[in-house]
Scaffold this active site. Structure first.
Site, mmCIF file in Angstrom:
data_model
loop_
_atom_site.group_PDB
_atom_site.id
_atom_site.type_symbol
_atom_site.label_atom_id
_atom_site.label_comp_id
_atom_site.label_asym_id
_atom_site.label_seq_id
_atom_site.Cartn_x
_atom_site.Cartn_y
_atom_site.Cartn_z
ATOM 1 C CB CYS A 94 8.508 1.388 -1.862
ATOM 2 S SG CYS A 94 8.479 -0.173 -0.980
ATOM 3 C CG HIS B 260 4.936 1.944 1.868
ATOM 4 N ND1 HIS B 260 4.033 0.911 1.799
ATOM 5 C CD2 HIS B 260 6.116 1.442 1.394
ATOM 6 C CE1 HIS B 260 4.620 -0.157 1.299
ATOM 7 N NE2 HIS B 260 5.882 0.136 1.038
#
Ligand SMILES: NC(=O)c1ccc[n+]([C@@H]2O[C@H](COP(=O)([O-])OP(=O)(O)OC[C@H]3O[C@@H](n4cnc5c(N)ncnc54)[C@H](OP(=O)(O)O)[C@@H]3O)[C@@H](O)[C@H]2O)c1
Length: 345
Positions: free
Chosen positions: A136, A251
């Site tokens: 990710c 993120h």
């Protein structure tokens, strides 16, 4: 006119890890994008047998993931553990299915394409049954780097990530919430998933340290190797620090990028904004910059704070991505769509 995907005959699709954070997001994304699912088979561990999950308004019984479950299945998404992918992905391929794997297991295998469809879709042509979806963190970083690579070449990247707790799975997400609740009651937070309390804290470790990696974490090494493989730049200098922050979803990454040819911040912004899946959100005068809250629940990679380094020609940028959607589920579903468009499924 109907697209190749929407007009494709319905597929029999299995989802291993259907009860997890990524699994439930894959279910959402498949339904949202109207992916041609005929039959959906949710699979998980024995612990989840007997549970039901909703997909397109229908209640589906969760079954235990085992080789026989893949009989007659066309496509399998793996969103469980690396060891399960290692054991069961070949079983699915033997039974005629194509596998899209979210785990770390197959990513660096030379026979396995590691794909972000906006960047390297042609790698899918070589697939032998298993396709890997990148980490990710790598997906957001690579999406910000590829437009700059195409515009001016890449020489060196220094990256510091700030990673959400959901990137470590459901138990990790629940640990943040439990610790915040404990702190609100003036109790000591208890850490079991993370090595130290994550609530009201920042941990300079994602995943774990491997004694062979000279002080780097396993997450940092994934970022290095996967970025090189996806961008087709095996010698690219990447220096990285991965940090866990008490953010539920999304993120972030701060990048210092050295290009091969001169690239002004203005040209960099234009190249980034023109790239599919990337949007520039950058207006210092108005305090406009991308944050994890801006990307949570969406599929765009947002980039801002584009500026020249004070002492060199390098560029700084700030990038955010929803780790569960474009960082995992959406990228996996886009891979499946690209396979259909290219007649590879
Ligand atoms: N979270 C992210 O942002 C992210 C992003 C990219 C990639 N990934 C990768 O995606 C995968 C799933 O992550 P996640 O965050 O969704 O984790 P999670 O929320 O902890 O879910 C794990 C899933 O795996 C299943 N599972 C675990 N052991 C199993 C076994 N022995 N047999 C069958 N199923 C088993 C669980 O089933 P039960 O409910 O039955 O236990 C659950 O459905 C991991 O490989 C992770 O590295 C995660």
């Amino acid at each position: 006119m109907a697209s190749a995907v929407s007009s494709h005959p319905p597929l029999s699709v299995a989802l291993v890890g259907a009860t997890g954070l990524v699994g439930e997001t894959i279910l959402e994304v498949l339904a949202e994008r109207d992916f041609p699912v005929g039959r959906l088979l949710p699979l998980a561990s024995r612990r989840s047998s007997g549970r039901t999950l909703r997909f397109r308004g229908e209640e589906l019984a969760v079954r235990e993931a085992e080789p026989a479950a893949f009989e007659g299945v066309d496509l399998v998404f793996f969103a469980a553990t690396g060891s399960l992918s290692k054991e069961l992905a070949p079983e699915a391929v033997t039974r005629g299915a194509v596998v899209i794997d979210k785990s770390n297991t197959w990513r660096m295998d030379e026979r396995v394409p590691l794909v972000i469809p906006e960047i390297n879709p042609a790698a899918l042509e070589e697939h032998e049954g298993i396709i890997a979806c990148p980490n990710c963190t790598t997906i957001g970083v690579a999406m910000a780097l590829e437009p700059l690579r195409r515009a001016a070449g890449l020489r060196r990247v220094v990256v510091t990530t700030l990673q959400a707790t959901s990137g470590a799975g459901r138990e990790a997400s629940e640990e943040l919430e439990a610790q915040l609740a404990a702190l609100a009651r003036n109790e000591e937070p208890v850490a079991t998933v993370f090595p130290s309390p994550i609530a009201h804290n920042v941990l300079p470790l994602c995943e774990r340290f491997d004694p062979d990696d000279d002080g780097y974490s396993t997450e940092e090494m994934k970022l290095l190797h996967e970025t090189r493989k996806i961008l087709g730049e095996p010698d690219l200098d990447v220096s990285m620090t991965c940090v866990r922050v008490p953010v539920p979803v999304g993120h972030s990454a701060s990048l210092l990028v050295e290009c091969e040819r001169a690239l002004s911040p203005e040209k960099a912004r234009r190249a980034l904004d023109a790239f599919p899946g990337v949007r520039v959100v950058d207006d210092c005068a108005r305090n406009v910059f991308p944050t994890p809250r801006d990307v949570a629940g969406g599929d765009e990679v947002l980039v801002g704070r584009v500026r020249r380094d004070l002492t060199s020609e390098r560029l700084w940028l700030w990038q955010v991505v929803d780790n569960l959607r474009k960082g995992a589920a959406t990228n996996g579903v886009q891979i499946a769509e690209t396979l259909i468009e290219r007649g590879l499924l």
